[in-house]
Write a protein that holds these residues in place. Structure first.
Motif, PDB file in Angstrom:
ATOM      1  N   MET A   1       0.843  -1.197   0.000  1.00 54.03           N
ATOM      2  CA  MET A   1       0.000   0.000   0.000  1.00 54.03           C
ATOM      3  C   MET A   1       0.878   1.246   0.000  1.00 54.03           C
ATOM      4  N   THR A   2       0.581   2.138  -0.919  1.00 51.31           N
ATOM      5  CA  THR A   2       1.349   3.374  -1.018  1.00 51.31           C
ATOM      6  C   THR A   2       0.841   4.372   0.015  1.00 51.31           C
ATOM      7  N   ASP A   3       1.738   4.796   0.866  1.00 42.64           N
ATOM      8  CA  ASP A   3       1.394   5.835   1.836  1.00 42.64           C
ATOM      9  C   ASP A   3       1.733   7.189   1.214  1.00 42.64           C
ATOM     10  N   LYS A   4       0.727   7.977   0.962  1.00 37.81           N
ATOM     11  CA  LYS A   4       0.941   9.250   0.253  1.00 37.81           C
ATOM     12  C   LYS A   4       0.966  10.448   1.180  1.00 37.81           C
ATOM     13  N   THR A   5       1.011  10.190   2.477  1.00 36.92           N
ATOM     14  CA  THR A   5       0.966  11.336   3.390  1.00 36.92           C
ATOM     15  C   THR A   5       2.259  12.147   3.314  1.00 36.92           C
ATOM     16  N   MET A   6       2.085  13.422   3.435  1.00 35.45           N
ATOM     17  CA  MET A   6       3.222  14.357   3.412  1.00 35.45           C
ATOM     18  C   MET A   6       2.775  15.654   4.083  1.00 35.45           C
ATOM     19  N   THR A   7       3.728  16.531   4.331  1.00 34.17           N
ATOM     20  CA  THR A   7       3.365  17.828   4.893  1.00 34.17           C
ATOM     21  C   THR A   7       3.011  18.775   3.747  1.00 34.17           C
ATOM     22  N   ALA A   8       2.390  19.900   4.109  1.00 32.86           N
ATOM     23  CA  ALA A   8       2.040  20.897   3.087  1.00 32.86           C
ATOM     24  C   ALA A   8       3.303  21.393   2.390  1.00 32.86           C
ATOM     25  N   ASP A   9       4.362  21.582   3.151  1.00 34.51           N
ATOM     26  CA  ASP A   9       5.607  22.069   2.540  1.00 34.51           C
ATOM     27  C   ASP A   9       6.203  21.032   1.594  1.00 34.51           C
ATOM     28  N   GLU A  10       6.092  19.739   1.970  1.00 31.81           N
ATOM     29  CA  GLU A  10       6.566  18.683   1.061  1.00 31.81           C
ATOM     30  C   GLU A  10       5.747  18.666  -0.229  1.00 31.81           C
ATOM     31  N   ALA A  11       4.417  18.842  -0.078  1.00 33.45           N
ATOM     32  CA  ALA A  11       3.564  18.864  -1.276  1.00 33.45           C
ATOM     33  C   ALA A  11       4.010  19.996  -2.199  1.00 33.45           C
ATOM     34  N   VAL A  12       4.220  21.165  -1.618  1.00 31.65           N
ATOM     35  CA  VAL A  12       4.586  22.333  -2.426  1.00 31.65           C
ATOM     36  C   VAL A  12       5.982  22.166  -3.034  1.00 31.65           C
ATOM     37  N   SER A  13       6.826  21.358  -2.388  1.00 30.68           N
ATOM     38  CA  SER A  13       8.175  21.165  -2.942  1.00 30.68           C
ATOM     39  C   SER A  13       8.130  20.440  -4.289  1.00 30.68           C
ATOM     40  N   TRP A  14       7.019  19.796  -4.598  1.00 32.40           N
ATOM     41  CA  TRP A  14       6.858  19.142  -5.895  1.00 32.40           C
ATOM     42  C   TRP A  14       6.371  20.114  -6.969  1.00 32.40           C
ATOM     43  N   LEU A  15       6.005  21.299  -6.560  1.00 34.71           N
ATOM     44  CA  LEU A  15       5.502  22.290  -7.529  1.00 34.71           C
ATOM     45  C   LEU A  15       6.646  23.200  -7.942  1.00 34.71           C
ATOM     46  N   HIS A  16       6.506  23.837  -9.092  1.00 35.85           N
ATOM     47  CA  HIS A  16       7.538  24.785  -9.487  1.00 35.85           C
ATOM     48  C   HIS A  16       6.957  25.940 -10.291  1.00 35.85           C
ATOM     49  N   SER A  17       7.757  26.954 -10.414  1.00 36.86           N
ATOM     50  CA  SER A  17       7.338  28.167 -11.123  1.00 36.86           C
ATOM     51  C   SER A  17       6.926  27.835 -12.555  1.00 36.86           C
ATOM     52  N   GLY A  18       5.911  28.558 -13.048  1.00 36.06           N
ATOM     53  CA  GLY A  18       5.467  28.370 -14.426  1.00 36.06           C
ATOM     54  C   GLY A  18       4.397  27.306 -14.601  1.00 36.06           C
ATOM     55  N   MET A  19       4.069  26.599 -13.524  1.00 35.02           N
ATOM     56  CA  MET A  19       3.064  25.530 -13.606  1.00 35.02           C
ATOM     57  C   MET A  19       1.646  26.070 -13.787  1.00 35.02           C
ATOM     58  N   THR A  20       0.775  25.201 -14.296  1.00 33.02           N
ATOM     59  CA  THR A  20      -0.660  25.468 -14.299  1.00 33.02           C
ATOM     60  C   THR A  20      -1.268  24.730 -13.114  1.00 33.02           C
ATOM     61  N   LEU A  21      -1.869  25.509 -12.234  1.00 30.01           N
ATOM     62  CA  LEU A  21      -2.333  24.992 -10.946  1.00 30.01           C
ATOM     63  C   LEU A  21      -3.845  25.157 -10.825  1.00 30.01           C
ATOM     64  N   GLY A  22      -4.580  24.056 -10.629  1.00 35.30           N
ATOM     65  CA  GLY A  22      -6.014  24.157 -10.366  1.00 35.30           C
ATOM     66  C   GLY A  22      -6.241  24.175  -8.865  1.00 35.30           C
ATOM     67  N   ILE A  23      -7.119  25.051  -8.408  1.00 37.09           N
ATOM     68  CA  ILE A  23      -7.403  25.137  -6.975  1.00 37.09           C
ATOM     69  C   ILE A  23      -8.893  24.921  -6.759  1.00 37.09           C
ATOM     70  N   GLY A  24      -9.226  23.904  -5.933  1.00 31.16           N
ATOM     71  CA  GLY A  24     -10.622  23.522  -5.719  1.00 31.16           C
ATOM     72  C   GLY A  24     -11.381  24.481  -4.820  1.00 31.16           C
ATOM     73  N   GLY A  25     -12.588  24.045  -4.396  1.00 29.81           N
ATOM     74  CA  GLY A  25     -13.454  24.915  -3.622  1.00 29.81           C
ATOM     75  C   GLY A  25     -14.213  25.865  -4.524  1.00 29.81           C
ATOM     76  N   TRP A  26     -14.876  26.816  -3.919  1.00 25.85           N
ATOM     77  CA  TRP A  26     -15.719  27.748  -4.704  1.00 25.85           C
ATOM     78  C   TRP A  26     -15.827  29.042  -3.913  1.00 25.85           C
ATOM     79  N   GLY A  27     -15.408  30.155  -4.493  1.00 30.42           N
ATOM     80  CA  GLY A  27     -15.494  31.437  -3.776  1.00 30.42           C
ATOM     81  C   GLY A  27     -14.717  31.355  -2.477  1.00 30.42           C
ATOM     82  N   SER A  28     -15.400  31.606  -1.380  1.00 30.05           N
ATOM     83  CA  SER A  28     -14.739  31.513  -0.080  1.00 30.05           C
ATOM     84  C   SER A  28     -15.208  30.272   0.671  1.00 30.05           C
TER      85      SER A  28
END
Lengths: 278, 239
Positions: A1-28
């Motif tokens: 079983m793949t454990d995908k848990t990570m911290t928010a900072d670890e998640a963001v470390s996989w992102l980089h400048s210039g990316m296309t980022l979708g953000i969920g939710g709606w309004g506030s």
């Protein structure tokens, strides 16, 4: 079983400048704010942000991280106009692809279905076509012959969403009344990071909640982040409503001052700062 | 009827948008259209669907009768079984509506909400408008960004229809040969001159302009005692 848990900072470390980022939710509502805060702590910029916009857009715009925004609106709901977004737009801070709410949804559906576009009866006659000269139309090949907008796929490099519960594999559950489009964001993206109020064992997900609350499927998820109060100050029904007083403070405080007071440290520092805020 | 307020005439004018609408979703934006939709459901449009403003379909007493999250809402829109009454920061003589920005879109003087669902609404089901403060700033010669599509730009789209525009001064429709906005009724106490002065384009005005109808005694009771006992309506339109 793949454990995908990570911290928010670890998640963001996989992102980089210039990316296309979708953000969920709606309004506030149910915005992955802990992930957005982590993004603000990182040196990531030049983003294309795809969002039914709320304070996620306002904050990233105020911090100068957006090169291009794809959205049908930006609002704080109880405060109709997002002040930091407005200010950024009025100083011409980024490019905008302003499209209708349904066009936006069909763009995500197209990406999730690996289609180049989907036809939609929206946009024609409106200035959405004028301000997006790249949009094309298609003519129905059937007898009706109707002309429709060919909404291009909104393909995402990464999606960020926030839900009530998740297990360590990335199965995500919403317990509020509206799924918004969070599963679609994950399906339309190459990678997806799901923050949640609480990580629980898989069996616990359906102990007290119906199986149809299992909104997000693990095969669409890259990382799982436990972030209690992680949607703050947006709502995360049924666990908490919008923090109206804090939202008002956000909307009325100059950005630099707000960022210095609340966003200077890590997520724990933020959670402490908001508890101390009068 | 004694002591009918301007806000109550506005409620009646909004409610009339849903008369005989059948089993469709009423989507009122703004307080007075919300009171109007509920009044219609209480009286002459008993089959209307209403929402709680979130993801639930509800009866007038708040009883949940269905689930309508945003994505199903969008399906309902394109299915056509809805009549929305939207707001407008600007509206022109053919019913083009703007809620996106004021000034040049590329570098707006004032950024507003964004187009939201106005483009899809106007091509798929009846769309009416509610404007609580009728002025030349709102009723303009040309809107800065067309969000809701007007008659001159709809190219006869098969489901496009703008039944009415309600303001604090009167009711307007597009029942003219070229589908330009026409004064359909004045709220009692308002003159044609006053409407003309507050409108930034040349309005079609028939020789005889009726007044917006009076509420019945029962309607007035429902508004005052059942739907809006706190008189919130007076905050949106004062007498």
């Amino acid at each position: 079983m793949t454990d995908k848990t990570m911290t928010a900072d670890e998640a963001v470390s996989w992102l980089h400048s210039g990316m296309t980022l979708g953000i969920g939710g709606w309004g506030s509502r149910r915005k992955p704010m802990a992930l957005v805060r982590a993004l603000l702590r990182a040196e990531i910029t030049d983003l294309t942000v795809v969002s039914y916009g709320g304070p996620d857009v306002g904050m990233l715009a105020a911090a100068g991280r957006i090169r291009r925004l794809v959205t049908p609106f930006v609002t704080l709901d109880s405060i109709p106009l997002e002040p930091h977004y407005r200010a950024a737009r009025e100083r011409g801070a980024f490019e905008l692809m302003e499209i209708d709410e349904a066009m936006f949804m069909w763009g995500l559906h197209a990406a999730a279905n690996r289609l180049p576009f989907l036809p939609v009866r929206a946009g024609t006659g409106s200035d959405v076509m004028r301000v997006n000269p790249g949009l094309r139309t298609v003519t129905s090949p059937y007898d009706d012959g109707e002309t429709l907008v060919a909404m291009p796929a909104l393909r995402l490099d990464a999606a960020l969403v926030h839900v009530n519960r998740a297990d360590r594999r990335g199965n995500g559950q919403y317990l509020g009344p509206d799924p918004y489009f969070d599963d679609l964001f994950c399906e339309a993206a190459q990678t997806a990071y799901v923050s949640c109020e609480r990580i629980v064992d898989t069996a616990e997900l359906t102990k007290e909640a119906a199986p149809q609350t299992l909104l997000i499927k693990r095969h669409t998820v890259t990382g799982v982040v436990e972030a209690p109060n992680g949607a703050h100050f947006t709502s995360c029904a049924p666990e908490y409503g919008r923090d109206e007083a804090f939202q008002k403070r956000y909307a009325t405080t100059p950005w630099a001052q707000f960022a210095a007071r609340f966003l200077g440290g890590d997520e724990q520092a933020y959670q402490s700062a908001i508890r101390e805020a009068p | 009827m004694k002591g009918v307020t301007r806000a109550e005439y506005c409620v009646i004018a909004c409610a009339e948008a849903w008369r005989d609408a059948g089993e469709i979703l009423a989507s009122p934006m703004g307080l007075i259209p919300s009171i109007g939709a509920r009044l219609a459901r209480h009286t002459f449009a008993p089959d209307l669907l209403l929402t709680d403003g979130e993801a639930m379909l509800v009866g007038v007493d708040g009883t949940v009768e269905g689930w309508l999250p945003y994505r199903q809402h969008l399906t309902l829109v394109t299915g056509g079984r809805r009549h929305v009454m939207m707001g407008a920061s600007q509206i022109d003589r053919y019913g083009n509506q703007n809620i996106s920005c004021i000034g040049d879109w590329a570098r707006p003087k004032r950024q507003l909400l964004g187009v939201r669902g106005a483009p899809v609404n106007t091509l798929n089901h009846p769309t009416s408008y509610w404007i609580p403060r009728h002025s030349r700033r709102v009723f303009v010669e040309q809107v800065d960004m067309v969000c809701g599509v007007g008659y001159d730009r709809a190219a006869g789209a098969r489901h496009h229809r703008i039944p009415r525009v309600v303001s604090d001064l009167g009711v307007f429709d597009f029942a003219t040969p070229d589908r330009a906005m026409r004064l359909a009724s004045l709220h009692p106490g308002v003159t044609v001159e006053k409407v003309r002065e507050a409108t930034g384009f040349t309005l079609e005005v028939p020789d005889e302009v009726p007044y917006t109808r009076e509420p019945t005694a029962e309607e007035q009771r429902l508004i005052r005692e059942v739907i809006d006992p706190e008189n919130a309506r007076a905050r949106e339109v004062a007498e």
